[in-house]
Motif scaffolding. Structure first.
Motif, PDB file in Angstrom:
ATOM      1  N   ALA A  61       0.853  -1.191   0.000  1.00 29.21           N
ATOM      2  CA  ALA A  61       0.000   0.000   0.000  1.00 29.21           C
ATOM      3  C   ALA A  61       0.882   1.232   0.000  1.00 29.21           C
ATOM      4  CB  ALA A  61      -0.910  -0.002   1.219  1.00 29.21           C
ATOM      5  N   ASP A  62       0.257   2.372  -0.304  1.00 30.99           N
ATOM      6  CA  ASP A  62       0.982   3.636  -0.244  1.00 30.99           C
ATOM      7  C   ASP A  62       0.905   4.224   1.165  1.00 30.99           C
ATOM      8  OD1 ASP A  62      -1.688   4.259  -0.202  1.00 30.99           O
ATOM      9  OD2 ASP A  62      -1.604   5.743  -1.821  1.00 30.99           O
ATOM     10  N   ALA A  63       0.967   3.363   2.159  1.00 34.63           N
ATOM     11  CA  ALA A  63       0.932   3.768   3.560  1.00 34.63           C
ATOM     12  C   ALA A  63       1.748   2.775   4.367  1.00 34.63           C
ATOM     13  CB  ALA A  63      -0.507   3.820   4.073  1.00 34.63           C
ATOM     14  N   ALA A  64       2.197   3.215   5.526  1.00 32.98           N
ATOM     15  CA  ALA A  64       3.035   2.349   6.366  1.00 32.98           C
ATOM     16  C   ALA A  64       2.226   1.237   7.009  1.00 32.98           C
ATOM     17  CB  ALA A  64       3.721   3.183   7.449  1.00 32.98           C
ATOM     18  N   THR A  65       0.942   1.479   7.251  1.00 30.27           N
ATOM     19  CA  THR A  65       0.064   0.469   7.843  1.00 30.27           C
ATOM     20  C   THR A  65      -1.257   0.435   7.090  1.00 30.27           C
ATOM     21  OG1 THR A  65      -0.881   2.034   9.437  1.00 30.27           O
ATOM     22  CG2 THR A  65       1.069   0.794  10.146  1.00 30.27           C
ATOM     23  N   VAL A  66      -1.964  -0.682   7.193  1.00 27.61           N
ATOM     24  CA  VAL A  66      -3.283  -0.811   6.564  1.00 27.61           C
ATOM     25  C   VAL A  66      -4.239  -1.477   7.543  1.00 27.61           C
ATOM     26  CG1 VAL A  66      -2.508  -0.913   4.167  1.00 27.61           C
ATOM     27  CG2 VAL A  66      -2.608  -3.008   5.514  1.00 27.61           C
ATOM     28  N   PRO A  67      -5.523  -1.082   7.494  1.00 20.95           N
ATOM     29  CA  PRO A  67      -6.527  -1.795   8.292  1.00 20.95           C
ATOM     30  C   PRO A  67      -6.802  -3.156   7.676  1.00 20.95           C
ATOM     31  CG  PRO A  67      -7.569  -0.086   6.982  1.00 20.95           C
ATOM     32  CD  PRO A  67      -6.095   0.072   6.786  1.00 20.95           C
ATOM     33  N   VAL A  68      -6.951  -4.144   8.525  1.00 15.58           N
ATOM     34  CA  VAL A  68      -7.165  -5.514   8.073  1.00 15.58           C
ATOM     35  C   VAL A  68      -8.223  -6.158   8.960  1.00 15.58           C
ATOM     36  CG1 VAL A  68      -6.061  -7.744   7.600  1.00 15.58           C
ATOM     37  CG2 VAL A  68      -4.726  -5.640   7.396  1.00 15.58           C
ATOM     38  N   GLY A  69      -9.071  -6.970   8.373  1.00 18.08           N
ATOM     39  CA  GLY A  69     -10.008  -7.781   9.137  1.00 18.08           C
ATOM     40  C   GLY A  69      -9.540  -9.223   9.115  1.00 18.08           C
ATOM     41  N   VAL A  70      -9.237  -9.786  10.270  1.00 17.90           N
ATOM     42  CA  VAL A  70      -8.749 -11.166  10.371  1.00 17.90           C
ATOM     43  C   VAL A  70      -9.812 -11.998  11.076  1.00 17.90           C
ATOM     44  CG1 VAL A  70      -6.901 -12.672  11.171  1.00 17.90           C
ATOM     45  CG2 VAL A  70      -6.367 -10.327  10.504  1.00 17.90           C
ATOM     46  N   ASP A  71     -10.490 -12.851  10.323  1.00 20.15           N
ATOM     47  CA  ASP A  71     -11.601 -13.643  10.864  1.00 20.15           C
ATOM     48  C   ASP A  71     -12.592 -12.751  11.616  1.00 20.15           C
ATOM     49  OD1 ASP A  71     -10.891 -16.084   9.806  1.00 20.15           O
ATOM     50  OD2 ASP A  71      -9.734 -16.712  11.552  1.00 20.15           O
ATOM     51  N   GLY A  72     -12.869 -11.572  11.039  1.00 20.47           N
ATOM     52  CA  GLY A  72     -13.845 -10.664  11.620  1.00 20.47           C
ATOM     53  C   GLY A  72     -13.304  -9.728  12.672  1.00 20.47           C
ATOM     54  N   GLU A  73     -12.039  -9.897  13.066  1.00 15.04           N
ATOM     55  CA  GLU A  73     -11.435  -9.013  14.066  1.00 15.04           C
ATOM     56  C   GLU A  73     -10.701  -7.873  13.356  1.00 15.04           C
ATOM     57  OE1 GLU A  73     -11.754  -9.451  17.371  1.00 15.04           O
ATOM     58  OE2 GLU A  73     -12.945 -11.274  17.086  1.00 15.04           O
ATOM     59  N   ALA A  74     -10.943  -6.645  13.803  1.00 13.36           N
ATOM     60  CA  ALA A  74     -10.324  -5.474  13.182  1.00 13.36           C
ATOM     61  C   ALA A  74      -8.932  -5.241  13.780  1.00 13.36           C
ATOM     62  CB  ALA A  74     -11.197  -4.246  13.399  1.00 13.36           C
ATOM     63  N   VAL A  75      -7.907  -5.230  12.908  1.00 15.66           N
ATOM     64  CA  VAL A  75      -6.537  -4.971  13.340  1.00 15.66           C
ATOM     65  C   VAL A  75      -5.892  -4.018  12.337  1.00 15.66           C
ATOM     66  CG1 VAL A  75      -6.304  -7.222  14.467  1.00 15.66           C
ATOM     67  CG2 VAL A  75      -5.593  -6.961  12.086  1.00 15.66           C
ATOM     68  N   VAL A  76      -4.738  -3.482  12.694  1.00 10.36           N
ATOM     69  CA  VAL A  76      -3.939  -2.654  11.800  1.00 10.36           C
ATOM     70  C   VAL A  76      -2.562  -3.296  11.698  1.00 10.36           C
ATOM     71  CG1 VAL A  76      -2.905  -0.389  11.421  1.00 10.36           C
ATOM     72  CG2 VAL A  76      -5.197  -0.550  12.402  1.00 10.36           C
ATOM     73  N   LEU A  77      -2.098  -3.547  10.461  1.00  9.34           N
ATOM     74  CA  LEU A  77      -0.830  -4.251  10.264  1.00  9.34           C
ATOM     75  C   LEU A  77       0.118  -3.413   9.419  1.00  9.34           C
ATOM     76  CD1 LEU A  77      -2.165  -7.852   9.450  1.00  9.34           C
ATOM     77  CD2 LEU A  77      -1.277  -7.010  11.635  1.00  9.34           C
TER      78      LEU A  77
END
Length: 440
Positions: free
Chosen positions: A373-389
């Protein structure tokens, strides 16, 4: 001819007759079948344009989109009624639906989906089940799972929902104390954390379908209506060997989502007001004015700037892992990849008409997916859990990493049929050899 071949031949003949009858009904209409068909297609396309305007824009254009999405099918029905065509259109639709239903039945007979292979294993001597009392709206208490599990010899660890607990640490401690099976009554996110420990320590894992959606349980063919039936695996069970996904340093059993959906679920307001939160965020996300610009490499294929990207532990049978999608197998050793990019109302209409065949949809499989991505981190949904990686985010598959103990008798629906092959169906209907072994 075997009984399976005989059923396939009969279904093929019904499918062909129903398809021909649908065509005859349309051709015999006073205004002509092409008029009926074209009117329906235009109505569907206009409704899709309306939906696009409603979700991708605000204010006047959103209101116009809502009006169009509702008015288009109503106008089609009104035109059919005014010209005495609605019975013909309805009859043709019913006949075509029957043809498709029989065609799917043919494919189930001639190309049966092979279930995952089970193997015998002795019952666990010291099973430990971790249960979340709040999961699924309180299913643990409603189905009396603690008492029933303990009556079958399991030790139950009941999570304290008033404070954060390290579920993986609890699972590791249970194995260190002698557990020879780890199980979870909870959501898919908790299932994944404990499954990872079970794979790491080489003990079987057990799923109790006490979550809200229970996608993993569904694809294991477990009963999602009565989670207590899953406890039968403690005394009369068999084992499956399935794959386990990994994204960054986290395991997943179902899907990892990037893009629009992943960004929306990050919002604190989403849990209490899903519809309004999504409608407020979608215009900026879909039109690219907010959110990181993504790119993904799946095997040898690159996807540029998908609006939504879902990576699944084994591919889904259709392009809807968030809805009623099913994974026929969990032991195929590959990630499923679904990318979606809709640029404007015209492509939204094309997607409505062509579905997964539209250029807006990318369906792939790969052993490894790298998302940048053009960003250092991205929002991600892992098995329905919201995280930022942090980027890049790497998704991988671990083939055969997990042993899952399931009840010997599982009531779940059979895996979905293969897509209809009309050339094969026509050959069967005409009594010709197809070269397909239809089973015994």
């Amino acid at each position: 001819m075997s009984s399976r071949q005989a059923r396939a031949t009969l279904l093929a003949r019904i499918a062909v007759l129903a398809a021909v009858a649908a065509l005859v009904v349309l051709v015999a209409t006073p205004a002509g079948g092409l008029v009926v068909l074209a009117t329906g297609v235009v109505g569907l396309a206009l409704a899709a344009v309306g939906v696009w305007w409603a979700v991708a824009h605000r204010r006047a254009l959103r209101m116009l989109g809502l009006v169009l999405a509702v008015a288009a099918p109503l106008c089609v029905f009104a035109l059919y009624t005014a010209h005495g065509l609605w019975l013909d259109a309805f009859g043709g639709l019913v006949l075509w639906g029957a043809a498709l239903l029989c065609a799917r039945g043919v494919m189930r007979e001639v190309r049966p989906a092979h279930g995952m292979r089970t193997r015998e294993s002795p019952p666990p001597a010291h099973p430990v089940l971790i249960m979340n009392p709040k999961s699924g709206g309180g299913k643990v208490g409603r189905f009396d799972l603690v008492r029933k599990a303990e009556a079958l010899g399991a030790r139950v660890v009941l999570l304290d929902t008033a404070q954060h607990q390290d579920v993986a640490a609890l699972a590791r401690r249970a194995v260190a104390d002698g557990a020879d099976l780890l199980g979870v009554a909870g959501g898919d996110g908790t299932q994944a954390l404990v499954a990872d420990v079970a794979a790491e320590r080489g003990v079987p894992f057990m799923v109790v379908s006490a979550g809200t959606r229970n996608h993993f349980a569904m694809d294991l063919l477990l009963d999602r209506d009565d989670p207590s039936t899953c406890l039968d695996a403690l005394t009369d069970g068999v084992e499956l060997t399935v794959d386990l996904g990994r994204v960054a340093d986290r395991p997943f059993v179902n899907t990892v989502s990037f893009g629009v959906y992943a960004q929306i679920v990050q919002s604190p307001e989403y849990r209490d007001a899903k519809a309004s939160t999504a409608l407020g965020a979608l215009p900026d996300l879909l039109l690219g004015s907010t959110g990181p610009r993504l790119a993904a490499v799946a095997g040898a294929t690159r996807l540029d700037n998908p609006q939504a990207l879902l990576v699944s532990n084994n591919p889904y049978a259709g392009a809807d892992p968030l809805g009623a999608g099913r994974r026929p197998r969990l032991d195929g050793g590959a990630l499923g990849v679904l990318g979606l990019r809709v640029d404007g109302a015209a492509q939204a209409a094309d997607l409505a008409l062509r579905g997964a065949r539209s250029p807006a949809v990318s369906l792939l499989t790969a052993g490894r997916v790298t998302v940048t991505a053009d960003a250092a981190t991205v929002p991600v949904g892992v098995d329905g859990e919201a995280v930022v990686l942090p980027t890049p985010v790497v998704c991988e598959i671990r083939p055969g990493a997990l042993r899952v103990r399931v009840p010997r008798h599982r009531p779940g629906a059979p895996p979905p049929a293969a897509p209809a092959d009309w050339r094969l169906i026509l050959r069967l209907a005409l009594g010709r050899r197809t070269g397909v072994q239809a089973g015994v």
